[in-house]
Enzyme design. Structure first.
Site, short mmCIF file in Angstrom:
data_model
loop_
_atom_site.label_atom_id
_atom_site.label_comp_id
_atom_site.label_asym_id
_atom_site.label_seq_id
_atom_site.Cartn_x
_atom_site.Cartn_y
_atom_site.Cartn_z
CB CYS A 126 -68.19 -50.86 -39.32
SG CYS A 126 -66.58 -50.58 -38.50
NE ARG B 119 -73.40 -53.44 -39.64
CZ ARG B 119 -73.57 -54.62 -40.03
NH1 ARG B 119 -74.86 -55.26 -39.94
NH2 ARG B 119 -72.57 -55.02 -40.69
CD1 TRP C 134 -67.91 -52.08 -31.77
CD2 TRP C 134 -66.37 -53.26 -32.89
NE1 TRP C 134 -67.49 -53.12 -31.00
CE2 TRP C 134 -66.57 -53.99 -31.54
CE3 TRP C 134 -65.43 -53.84 -33.82
CZ2 TRP C 134 -65.91 -54.98 -31.26
CZ3 TRP C 134 -64.66 -55.27 -33.45
CH2 TRP C 134 -65.05 -55.60 -32.06
CG ASN D 212 -68.32 -53.69 -41.94
OD1 ASN D 212 -67.56 -54.11 -40.82
ND2 ASN D 212 -69.36 -54.53 -42.19
N GLY D 213 -64.67 -54.04 -42.02
CA GLY D 213 -64.07 -55.12 -42.17
C GLY D 213 -62.55 -54.97 -41.70
CD GLU E 224 -78.56 -65.31 -23.88
OE1 GLU E 224 -77.28 -65.65 -24.14
OE2 GLU E 224 -79.10 -64.41 -24.37
CE LYS F 85 -78.35 -61.10 -23.84
NZ LYS F 85 -78.28 -61.40 -25.06
CD GLU G 271 -74.87 -58.50 -24.67
OE1 GLU G 271 -75.42 -59.57 -24.28
OE2 GLU G 271 -74.50 -58.41 -25.84
CG HIS H 8 -67.50 -80.78 -9.49
ND1 HIS H 8 -66.76 -81.72 -8.87
CD2 HIS H 8 -68.71 -80.94 -10.06
CE1 HIS H 8 -67.95 -82.83 -9.00
NE2 HIS H 8 -68.88 -82.37 -9.66
CE LYS I 98 -79.11 -57.56 -33.03
NZ LYS I 98 -78.83 -58.29 -31.66
C1 F6R Z 1 -75.31 -61.17 -27.05
C2 F6R Z 1 -75.22 -61.13 -28.59
C3 F6R Z 1 -73.86 -61.73 -29.23
C4 F6R Z 1 -74.50 -62.46 -30.51
C5 F6R Z 1 -73.08 -63.11 -31.18
C6 F6R Z 1 -73.56 -64.09 -32.40
O1 F6R Z 1 -76.53 -60.45 -26.67
O2 F6R Z 1 -76.18 -60.71 -29.25
O3 F6R Z 1 -73.29 -62.59 -28.35
O4 F6R Z 1 -75.38 -63.38 -30.10
O5 F6R Z 1 -72.42 -61.91 -31.53
O6 F6R Z 1 -74.26 -63.16 -33.21
P1 F6R Z 1 -74.98 -63.92 -34.47
O7 F6R Z 1 -76.31 -64.45 -33.69
O8 F6R Z 1 -75.73 -62.60 -35.26
O9 F6R Z 1 -74.45 -64.77 -35.15
#
Ligand code: F6R
Length: 604
Positions: free
Chosen positions: A2, A27, A74, A100-101, A479, A483, A486, A502, A599
C-alpha cells in the site's frame, strides 16, 4: 505494501498525486484512488486495478484540487473492488482517509459505530477511521483534535493521512508503517516512500512511530499523540530521480539487473583494501565486534537468502553464525545475550516480520545491526547500528540488485567480524580481494553475453524447475527458484544439491530442468548430484565457467567468468535473474508487478 501520497501547496495537487501513485505502484496495484479538496468540498475518485485506470477516469472527470491524498492498494481486508479502494470517507464525505497497515480492533470499532448509526460501504478495516473522525466532529470537537482522538482508538499498525471538508490541512499519523514528508519551496508532500516525490524534492523529514504531522501549505508541525511538539531532522536524500525511472528498459527488473556492476561497485567502494586484503567500514571503529560470540541473521524472502549467504561466509570466516526467517523468530527466538549480534537484513528496512524480529532481539538485550538499502528506514533507526548496502532505489517488486549488494556487504562484514572477534579470519579475503575488485566488470561480462534468453526459450512450460547448489551455491539456488516462481508463476524449487537424493529426486522427470550452480568448491559432488538427476531424464543446465567439466556433461550451459568461489554465486545469480526475466517475458507476465505480491511487506 500500500502506498500513500499527499500534496499540499501552490498549484493543483492532482499531478503530484498521480505521479506519486505511479511511483508507488510497486507497493500495491489492486486499486488506486485520490481525494482532493476544492471549492466544492472533498471529491473522491477511485478504481480497482492499476493507476492507469484511475488516471483515465480523472482525465475524463477533470478533477482538480488545492490539496489531496492518494493511495495504491495491496488488499488485506476485502477483495480488490472499487468499494474497497481507498480513500475511504464517512457517510457525508466530510472526511477522507488513506491507510497502510492493519487496524486490528476494527471489528469492535465498526460495531460500536454501526450501533451509533454509521453506515459502512466497504469490507475494509480502514473505513472505521473516517467514521471515527466524523463521530468526534459531530460532537463539536475541532478537526485536529478529532483526528488525534480517532488515532488514539486504533490498535495495530498504520500510516494514515486524512483531510476534512473546509480545512486546508493534511493530517497524518504513523505507527508501524512508514511515512515521510517531502519539503519543497511551494509546499509539502507526504508519502510511504521517498521515490513517490523524488522528482519534486530530495529534502525529507522521516516521521517516527507515535508521530502526528499537521501539514499546511505554509508550515509543517509534528507532535506526539498528546499534541506535544517533537523535533525531527530534515535530511537530504542522495538518490536521484533519474535512478527511479525505467529509462530505456521495458521493465524495472531488467534495468535493475543491468545496474549491478554499478550497485556492486558502490557497495564495496572504500570498504576494502585490495593490496592489504583489509576490510574497512567507516561505520564501525576498530574492535567494534570484539565481544561477538555468535551472529544471528534474520530476514525474509530474497533478503533471507542473502542472510544465508552471509551466514555461510561468517562460518567460513570462523564465526558461529546462522540465518533465521524473521517471521519464525518471534515464535521460536533462540536464547541470545549481549554477545550475540542479531543482524536484520532488509532491503526496504520496513518489512514488518523483520522489524518484529529486530524488536524482539532489542528486547532480549542482544546488540542489533540493520543491513539495509534505505537510509532513514525503520530498521535503520531501531537497530543499535546500521550498515547501508548503497544499491540505489529498487522499484521492481522482484529484488535483484539488492540481493547481490546484500550478499557482498555481508561477505565483507563476515571477515571484519571474524577479525574483531577472534583476531583472525579464515575467509581468505587476501585471495578474494583482487576478484572482489573485478566483480563489477565480471558482472558486465555476464550481462554482455548471457545466453539466458535462449535457455528460457529452450525450456518453456515445463512441469517444474529445480535449482541446486551447495555451500554458497545453496542460497543462490533458493534465490534462483524464488525469482523464477515469483515472476513466471511456474513451479520452481531450490535445493541443497546434496539433498536431492533424500527425497526430491522422486519428482525428477524429463520435464523438470535442473539448474545446477557450480561455485568452484566441491563441484565434483554437485556434478554427481546433477548426474543423478540426469539419469532420471532431467535436462541439466550448468551455471559454470567455460572449460568446466560440468559444461561437457550438461545439456546446456549458462556461462560465468572464472572467479573466486566466494563470489561465483553472485555471477550465477545474475544469470538466474536473467533466465527468470526472459522466461516471464515470454509468458507475457506482469514482470514488475507480479500477481498477489507487493514490495515492502508492512504487515505480518
Ligand atoms: C522477492 C522479494 C521479497 C523480499 C522480502 C523482504 O523478490 O523482494 O522476498 O525480499 O519481502 O523484503 P525486504 O528486503 O525489504 O525486507
Amino acid at each position: 505494501m500500500c502506498g500513500i501520497i499527499g500534496r499540499i501547496g501552490d498549484g493543483d495537487a492532482i499531478d503530484a498525486l498521480i505521479t506519486g501513485l505511479e511511483n508507488l505502484e510497486y507497493r500495491g496495484y489492486d486499486s488506486a484512488g485520490v481525494a482532493v479538496q476544492n471549492g466544492a468540498g472533498i471529491k473522491v475518485q477511485k478504481r480497482s486495478g492499476k493507476v492507469d485506470a484511475l488516471k483515465e477516469s480523472i482525465e475524463r472527470g477533470r478533477l482538480r484540487g488545492e490539496l489531496g491524498i492518494g493511495h495504491t492498494r495491496w488488499s488485506t481486508h476485502g477483495p480488490p473492488t472499487d468499494e474497497n479502494a481507498h480513500p475511504h470517507t464517512d457517510s457525508t464525505t466530510d472526511v477522507a482517509v488513506v491507510h497502510n497497515g492493519i487496524i486490528e480492533n476494527y471489528a469492535a470499532l465498526r460495531e460500536r459505530l454501526s450501533e451509533a448509526g454509521h453506515e459502512f460501504t466497504s469490507d475494509t478495516d480502514t473505513e472505521v477511521v473516517p467514521h471515527l473522525i466524523q463521530h468526534y466532529l459531530d460532537e463539536g470537537v475541532e478537526s485536529e483534535m478529532a483526528f488525534r482522538r480517532a488515532i488514539e482508538q486504533l490498535e495495530g499498525s498504520y500510516a494514515i493521512a486524512a483531510i476534512c471538508h473546509g480545512e486546508p490541512v493534511i493530517y497524518a499519523a504513523r505507527q508501524g508503517s512508514p511515512l515521510v514528508v517531502g519539503l519543497d519551496g511551494d509546499g509539502y508532500y507526504l508519502a510511504s516512500d521517498v521515490p513517490a516525490f523524488l522528482e519534486y524534492t530530495d529534502t525529507v523529514v522521516y516521521l517516527q512511530d507515535g508521530d502526528v504531522a499537521i501539514l499546511r501549505s505554509n508550515g509543517l508541525r509534528i507532535t506526539d499523540l498528546e499534541g506535544t511538539a517533537v523535533s525531527r531532522d530534515r535530511k537530504t536524500v542522495d538518490w536521484d530521480s533519474e535512478e527511479t525511472g525505467k529509462g530505456e528498459f521495458d521493465h524495472y527488473m531488467l534495468k535493475e539487473i543491468t545496474e549491478q556492476p554499478t550497485s556492486l561497485a558502490q557497495a564495496i567502494e572504500g570498504r576494502f583494501d585490495a593490496e592489504e586484503g583489509r576490510v574497512h567500514f567507516e561505520e564501525f571503529d576498530r574492535g567494534s565486534f570484539a565481544d561477538v560470540d555468535q551472529v544471528l541473521l534474520v530476514a525474509c524472502g530474497t533478503s533471507y537468502h542473502a542472510a544465508m549467504y552471509g551466514s555461510v561466509a561468517l562460518r567460513r570466516a570462523g564465526v558461529n553464525a546462522s540465518a533465521m526467517l524473521a517471521n519464525e523468530y518471534s515464535l521460536s527466538a533462540p536464547p541470545v545475550d549481549e554477545r550475540t549480534l542479531v543482524v536484520a537484513v532488509t532491503q526496504s528496512g520496513e518489512t514488518a516480520d523483520t522489524l518484529g524480529a529486530l524488536r524482539r532481539a532489542n528486547e532480549q538485550g542482544a546488540p542489533t545491526l540493520a543491513v539495509t538499502n534505505v537510509v532513514g528506514s525503520t530498521a535503520a533507526r531501531e537497530a543499535d547500528e546500521r550498515l547501508f548496502i548503497r544499491a540505489g532505489p529498487e522499484i521492481g517488486v522482484a529484488a535483484t540488485k539488492t540481493f547481490s549488494s546484500q550478499a557482498v556487504v555481508l561477505t565483507l562484514l563476515a571477515h571484519r567480524i571474524a577479525r574483531d572477534a577472534t583476531g583472525f579470519s579464515t575467509l581468505g579475503i587476501e585471495e578474494i580481494s583482487a576478484e572482489l575488485e573485478r566483480l563489477p566488470s565480471r558482472v558486465d561480462e555476464v550481462l554482455a553475453d548471457s545466453g539466458a534468453e535462449a535457455i528460457a526459450r529452450r525450456y518453456p512450460d515445463e512441469r517444474s524447475y529445480f535449482f541446486i547448489g551447495r555451500g554458497l551455491g545453496y542460497p543462490v539456488a533458493l534465490e534462483g527458484a524464488l525469482k523464477f516462481k515469483e515472476i513466471t508463476y511456474e513451479h520452481a524449487e531450490g535445493f541443497a544439491s546434496g539433498e536431492l537424493k533424500h527425497g526430491p529426486l522422486a519428482l525428477v522427470t524429463p520435464e523438470t530442468p535442473v539448474f545446477a550452480i557450480f561455485t568452484g568448491r566441491e563441484d565434483e559432488k554437485t556434478l554427481k548430484n546433477a548426474e543423478e538427476a540426469a539419469t532420471r531424464g532431467a535436462p541439466i543446465v550448468a551455471i559454470c565457467p567455460d572449460g568446466h567439466q560440468a559444461a561437457d556433461v550438461a545439456d546446456a550451459q549458462l556461462r560465468i567468468p572464472e572467479t573466486h568461489p566466494t563470489l561465483a554465486g553472485l555471477l550465477a545469480t545474475v544469470q538466474l535473474q536473467l533466465v527468470s526475466y526472459h522466461a516471464a517475458d515470454l509468458l507475457n507476465r506482469a514482470i514488475d508487478k507480479p500477481r498477489n505480491l507487493a514490495k515492502s511487506v508492512t504487515v505480518e
